[in-house]
Design a protein around this motif. Sequence first.
Motif, PDB file in Angstrom:
ATOM      1  N   ARG A   1       1.750   7.201  -6.622  1.00 18.03           N
ATOM      2  CA  ARG A   1       0.065   8.225  -7.084  1.00 18.03           C
ATOM      3  C   ARG A   1       0.970   8.950  -6.159  1.00 18.03           C
ATOM      4  O   ARG A   1       0.488  10.565  -6.542  1.00 18.03           O
TER       5      ARG A   1
ATOM      6  N   LEU B   1       0.628   3.747  -3.308  1.00 15.76           N
ATOM      7  CA  LEU B   1       0.563   5.285  -3.014  1.00 15.76           C
ATOM      8  C   LEU B   1       1.505   6.576  -3.480  1.00 15.76           C
ATOM      9  O   LEU B   1       1.873   7.171  -3.876  1.00 15.76           O
TER      10      LEU B   1
ATOM     11  N   ASN C   1       0.723  10.534  -3.661  1.00 10.46           N
ATOM     12  CA  ASN C   1      -0.536  10.099  -2.536  1.00 10.46           C
ATOM     13  C   ASN C   1       0.221  10.738  -0.927  1.00 10.46           C
ATOM     14  O   ASN C   1       1.597   9.390  -0.566  1.00 10.46           O
TER      15      ASN C   1
ATOM     16  N   TRP D   1       0.054  10.106   2.152  1.00 13.06           N
ATOM     17  CA  TRP D   1      -1.162   9.118   3.175  1.00 13.06           C
ATOM     18  C   TRP D   1      -0.443   8.392   2.764  1.00 13.06           C
ATOM     19  O   TRP D   1       0.260   7.290   4.099  1.00 13.06           O
ATOM     20  N   ALA D   2       0.969   8.187   1.856  1.00 16.11           N
ATOM     21  CA  ALA D   2       1.994   6.875   1.948  1.00 16.11           C
ATOM     22  C   ALA D   2       2.549   6.994   3.263  1.00 16.11           C
ATOM     23  O   ALA D   2       3.068   5.702   3.373  1.00 16.11           O
TER      24      ALA D   2
ATOM     25  N   THR E   1       0.759  -1.468  -0.337  1.00 17.36           N
ATOM     26  CA  THR E   1       0.116  -0.013  -0.215  1.00 17.36           C
ATOM     27  C   THR E   1       0.907   0.755   0.101  1.00 17.36           C
ATOM     28  O   THR E   1       0.168   2.333  -0.684  1.00 17.36           O
TER      29      THR E   1
END
Length: 208
Positions: A32, A29, A34, A36-37, A25
């Motif tokens: 991308r 992320l 993101n 929140w990674a 996950t």
Amino acid sequence: MNDPLILFGLHTTLFELLAFVLSVTTVALNIRQNHWAWLFAIVSSAAYGVVFFNSRLYGDAGLQLVFMIVSVWGWYSWLHGAAAGAPAAGRPHQLAVSTLDRAGWLAAGAGWLLSYLVLAWFLRSYTNTDVPHTDAFLTAGSLVGQVLLSRKKLENWHAWIVVDVLYVGLYVYKGLLLTAVLYALFVAMAVAGLLAWRRTLVPLARPA
């Protein structure tokens, strides 16, 4: 959580399985971009710290603590680090992807080498690991990759590709077969990340 179990013919533990899912996950992320990674990176690092310590991979276990600290810095840097680098399009405070200059390449290489030498000496001298040099080399490379990732440097993916390929062999040797599969997956994901980040690359400013 550390009780052995068999998953698709692979010997593993619930802790290793949890770390596997969280790590995939995290990288997905990261590809991308993101932020929140970084939260998933902190939790997966804590889980893998336990897995590696139990396998006498003390360099990797200690690295997970460093990863947790660097992840806090990386999270802040991605969201508010544009003052020290190029801003992302439409997001003036968020950091955009960029590349290393010559000095950055030299610093990354020197950091990898110096970290390897220090870690190899420490692991040989103060632990009972049976793979001090391999553990030290890959731990040092992972640290360099994490720092480059924190600054959204494209070259972080180059570091991860090299490290992850070698980690597959190490984890097969240590009997962490599920983690070996994970790192084989990481190689493919690192290539995907390299291609995805290259498309959003902000080139270095050239002197007039």
